[in-house]
Design a protein around this motif. Structure first.
Motif, PDB file in Angstrom:
ATOM      1  N   LEU A  56      38.637  48.727  35.263  1.00 31.50           N
ATOM      2  CA  LEU A  56      37.485  48.815  34.351  1.00 31.50           C
ATOM      3  C   LEU A  56      37.558  47.826  33.199  1.00 31.50           C
ATOM      4  N   ARG A  57      38.745  47.666  32.604  1.00 31.24           N
ATOM      5  CA  ARG A  57      38.898  46.743  31.477  1.00 31.24           C
ATOM      6  C   ARG A  57      40.375  46.618  31.146  1.00 31.24           C
ATOM      7  N   THR A  58      40.655  45.687  30.247  1.00 34.11           N
ATOM      8  CA  THR A  58      42.012  45.513  29.741  1.00 34.11           C
ATOM      9  C   THR A  58      42.051  45.952  28.278  1.00 34.11           C
ATOM     10  N   GLY A 100      40.594  43.180  26.051  1.00 36.29           N
ATOM     11  CA  GLY A 100      39.260  42.676  26.354  1.00 36.29           C
ATOM     12  C   GLY A 100      39.229  41.435  27.226  1.00 36.29           C
ATOM     13  N   SER A 101      40.391  40.937  27.619  1.00 36.40           N
ATOM     14  CA  SER A 101      40.427  39.760  28.488  1.00 36.40           C
ATOM     15  C   SER A 101      40.036  40.144  29.913  1.00 36.40           C
ATOM     16  N   ALA A 102      39.793  39.147  30.731  1.00 35.54           N
ATOM     17  CA  ALA A 102      39.431  39.397  32.121  1.00 35.54           C
ATOM     18  C   ALA A 102      40.606  40.059  32.845  1.00 35.54           C
ATOM     19  N   PRO A 103      40.347  41.148  33.589  1.00 32.41           N
ATOM     20  CA  PRO A 103      41.433  41.786  34.336  1.00 32.41           C
ATOM     21  C   PRO A 103      41.992  40.849  35.406  1.00 32.41           C
TER      22      PRO A 103
END
Length: 121
Positions: A53-55, A58-61
């Motif tokens: 869902l997210r890191t 906020g960076s791309a997983p």
């Protein structure tokens, strides 16, 4: 292998999947075709999967979906790796996963229970 909480570790196959070109079609094939094949593998104790869902920052997983297939121990996993059902499951991946879109790892799995509510007070 390490032991946690007095129990020998379980073993698991962990797969990190990159986003496919058509996520809806990929998920349909995964649920309707691939998972039923994996369920037939001897010694499988649990199958767990889900989308990332997210890191925390906020960076791309690093991947789109993670799947885990659990076995009682490494011996059970090694036995399963020699089975026709496991060969079928690995062969099936070429039907819906693009080359380079999955990283498959063999890992330990340790369970640690959370603290009881009384212990937190």
């Amino acid at each position: 292998m390490s032991e946690g909480a007095g129990q020998p570790p379980m073993a698991r196959i962990v797969a990190f999947h990159k986003p496919p070109p058509d996520p809806e079609a990929w998920l349909k094939y995964y649920r309707d075709v691939h998972i039923p094949i994996v369920r037939k593998i001897p010694g499988v104790r649990n199958i767990r999967w889900g989308n990332v869902l997210r890191t925390t920052d906020g960076s791309a997983p690093p991947c789109w979906l993670i799947s885990d297939v659990y076995f009682d121990n490494m011996d059970a996993l090694e036995t399963a790796l020699q089975s026709d059902e496991m060969r079928e499951a690995f062969a099936d991946t070429s039907k819906f996963i693009l080359d380079g879109n999955v990283q498959i790892m063999f890992c330990e799995a340790q369970d640690t229970a959370p603290l009881e509510q009384e212990e937190l007070i």
